[in-house]
Write an enzyme that holds these catalytic residues in place. Structure first.
Site: not given
Length: 331
Positions: A160, A188
């Site tokens: 990410d 996440h």
């Protein structure tokens, strides 16, 4: 090159992420290009034939750093004297499955592997969980392997983080390497918060360079959160190459240190920093030195950021409560 090899284990190694990850590890992308590597590949018995095929390909590639490659279906065998464990294996959510069903299966997997790690790996083993739900899987592993220091159990949010760097580079017309110090806060998942308030591009604030707060507070956040789903739609498969590259970045920085003046994002156990409940495995900005991570302290958190950070913490709390309920049912 150091002759004592670093013992690296990849779980779920016969899968698509494992297939992309293993050659990167063998080339030194995770541990460094001056360290010898002994690679253990672990997967379930059902995948044993495919696992042997991956092992044969790695042998045929004749990587200079590799001293040995072995394939295993027994965690206790694979984890013996492990220095680094990259936990890619997990049970994916399938059509028609409830969230609780997926959580229950992953709880069972990570409970078993935690016990094997605690008894067989080196006391200082460094663990990064990749399989989703990564933060909660890491927390389950930590719960069932109390012998392993809590700081040594992490999960990957570097993918990410790297996605956020790339988005800012593309929007500003600069190279990704010129973008520094974005932050991924939280889980996440789709509640993660990609934060640009402390990021820079060529030494200037990202907000100054891009000059579009509406984009940075809206479309940018959504784009980072959605990127995995977009890749699944395009490939009909989840991220593999980028996940493999990012987990190598995670391990490399952890072992070898982050650059001066820069931080990265890692899912680590919260000590209460920034008001995040203690004990959650939550993504923070961290720096790494001497094989240890430290949460970056003293960053200003505005009201909007506080709300988004808290939303992700709430989701993680609920996930872990669900995992504990699954544990109670299976006891």
């Amino acid at each position: 090159m150091t002759r004592r090899p670093v013992n690296v284990v990849i779980t779920g190694a016969a899968g698509q992420i494992g297939y992309a990850l293993a050659p990167m590890v063998c080339a030194g992308a995770a541990t460094g290009r001056e360290k010898a590597i002994a690679l253990r590949l672990l997967d379930v018995p059902f995948a044993e034939k495919a696992l042997r095929g991956v092992m044969m390909e790695l042998e045929d590639a004749a990587f200079e750093l590799v001293e040995s490659v072995s394939a295993h279906v027994d965690p206790e065998e694979a984890f013996v004297d492990a220095d680094v464990c990259i936990m890619v294996g997990g049970f994916p959510r399938k059509a028609g499955m409830e969230r609780k069903d997926v959580m229950g299966k992953n709880v069972a997997i990570y409970r078993e592997q935690a016990r094997a790690l605690a008894t067989k790996a080196k006391p200082g083993v460094k663990i990064v969980v990749v399989a989703n739900p990564a933060n909660t899987n890491a927390n389950i592993l930590r719960k069932f392997a109390p012998e392993i220091p809590a700081a040594n159990v992490t999960c990957m949010t570097r993918l990410d983080h790297n996605r956020a760097l790339a988005k800012l580079g593309g929007k500003s017309g600069r190279a990704t390497r010129d973008v520094k110090n974005v932050i991924i806060w939280g889980n996440h998942s789709s509640t993660q918060y990609p934060d640009v308030n402390h990021a820079t591009i060529e030494g200037k604030t990202a907000r100054e360079v891009i000059g579009d707060d509406a984009y940075l507070d809206g479309e940018f956040v959504d784009a980072v959160r959605r990127r995995g789903a977009e890749i699944i739609e395009a490939r009909q498969l989840s991220s593999a190459l980028s996940a493999a590259s990012s987990v190598c970045d995670h391990v490399y920085d952890w072992l070898n240190g982050t650059k001066e003046g820069e931080w990265t994002s890692m899912g680590v156990v919260s000590d209460g920093s920034y008001g995040v409940p203690e004990g959650l495995v939550y993504s923070f900005p961290v720096t790494c030195t001497g094989g240890k991570w430290q949460i970056v302290q003293g960053l200003t958190i505005d009201e909007r950021s506080r709300k988004l950070m808290d939303e992700s913490a709430t989701e993680l709390t609920e996930e872990f409560e669900l995992a504990e309920a699954c544990l109670a049912e299976s006891a």
